[in-house]
Design an enzyme around this catalytic site. Structure first.
Site, PDB file in Angstrom:
ATOM      1  NE  ARG A  71      -3.891  -2.018   2.191  1.00  0.00           N
ATOM      2  CZ  ARG A  71      -5.109  -1.750   1.599  1.00  0.00           C
ATOM      3  NH1 ARG A  71      -5.410  -0.541   0.764  1.00  0.00           N
ATOM      4  NH2 ARG A  71      -6.198  -2.576   1.638  1.00  0.00           N
ATOM      5  CG  ASN A 113     -14.514   9.358   0.536  1.00  0.00           C
ATOM      6  OD1 ASN A 113     -14.438   8.905  -0.748  1.00  0.00           O
ATOM      7  ND2 ASN A 113     -15.181   8.606   1.543  1.00  0.00           N
ATOM      8  CG  HIS A 115     -19.641   7.039   3.234  1.00  0.00           C
ATOM      9  ND1 HIS A 115     -18.789   5.876   2.839  1.00  0.00           N
ATOM     10  CD2 HIS A 115     -20.353   6.527   3.941  1.00  0.00           C
ATOM     11  CE1 HIS A 115     -19.409   4.913   3.288  1.00  0.00           C
ATOM     12  NE2 HIS A 115     -20.551   5.126   4.264  1.00  0.00           N
ATOM     13  CG  ASP A 147      -9.895  10.932   9.617  1.00  0.00           C
ATOM     14  OD1 ASP A 147     -10.215   9.886   8.981  1.00  0.00           O
ATOM     15  OD2 ASP A 147     -10.242  11.358  10.748  1.00  0.00           O
TER      16      ASP A 147
END
Ligand code: GRF
Length: 211
Positions: A71, A113, A115, A147
């Protein structure tokens, strides 16, 4: 006289269908969002989002996470690609990878983001199914700063819709999607106008200036 505000320099990360990406590209194209899409990055070969970028004439790169050792290496490649084009803000528009601090710290307070639930309810995957299974009567969508947690970042804006008796996860997701698309573009307009502040995890939205 107020100085002319610069256009937002956006990097957009997407993994799939790309309707949120499309909403952003449409708003830029229509002149209703003062932003430049500097780069669209997809991480899955064949993602429809890539076709949408290419059709709009926006630079696109496929960075397949499977090509990276871990990652951290993948996130470092994302950061390099975004920095190389001068992206200053990053939108996760249906980006289905968890990001490490390598990425989060590089664009801290500048990554948002979308969601598909009213956070903090139903974080993670399959939020619409979680809402139907739980039996909530209202759900919605959230745009938040990213975050280090999963969907835990400071909330910028939310919009609610009703969950109908007859809803299944698919019908709910379909009704929610245009609401998501609108909310994400609205938040980007506020950011472009310099109206969104973040201090100690508190988000402020200042009033629209009359210019
Ligand atoms: C949306 O439901 C978004 O909220 C979630 O993933 C989905 C992406 O849809 N994070 P699309 O690829 O933008 O059409």
């Amino acid at each position: 006289m107020t100085a002319k505000r610069e256009r937002l320099k956006l990097g957009i990360l997407a993994s799939g269908r790309g309707t949120n990406l499309q909403a952003i590209l449409n708003a830029i194209d229509a002149g209703s969002l003062a932003a430049d899409a500097r780069l669209v990055i997809t991480n899955k070969p064949g993602a429809l989002a890539a076709d949408r970028a290419i059709d709009a004439g926006v630079p696109h790169q496929l960075l397949n996470h499977r090509d990276y050792e871990n990652r951290l290496a993948f996130d470092a490649a994302l950061v390099r690609a975004l920095r190389a084009v001068g992206a200053e803000w990053v939108v996760l528009a249906g980006f289905m990878r968890l990001l490490t601090p390598v990425f989060i710290d590089a664009f801290a307070g500048r990554t948002i983001n979308i969601h598909p639930s009213l956070l903090p309810a139903f974080p993670g995957v399959n939020a619409q199914k979680q809402a139907v299974d739980y039996g909530v009567r209202l759900t919605g969508c959230t745009v938040h700063f990213v975050d280090k947690g999963t969907d835990t970042g400071p909330i910028i804006a939310q919009r609610a819709i009703e969950v109908r008796q007859a809803d299944d996860p698919d019908s709910l997701a379909a009704r929610l999607l245009p609401v998501e698309n609108d909310l994400l573009v609205d938040v980007l307009r506020w950011i472009a106008a310099g109206r969104v502040g973040l201090h100690d995890r508190r988000v402020t939205i200042s009033a629209e200036s009359p210019e």
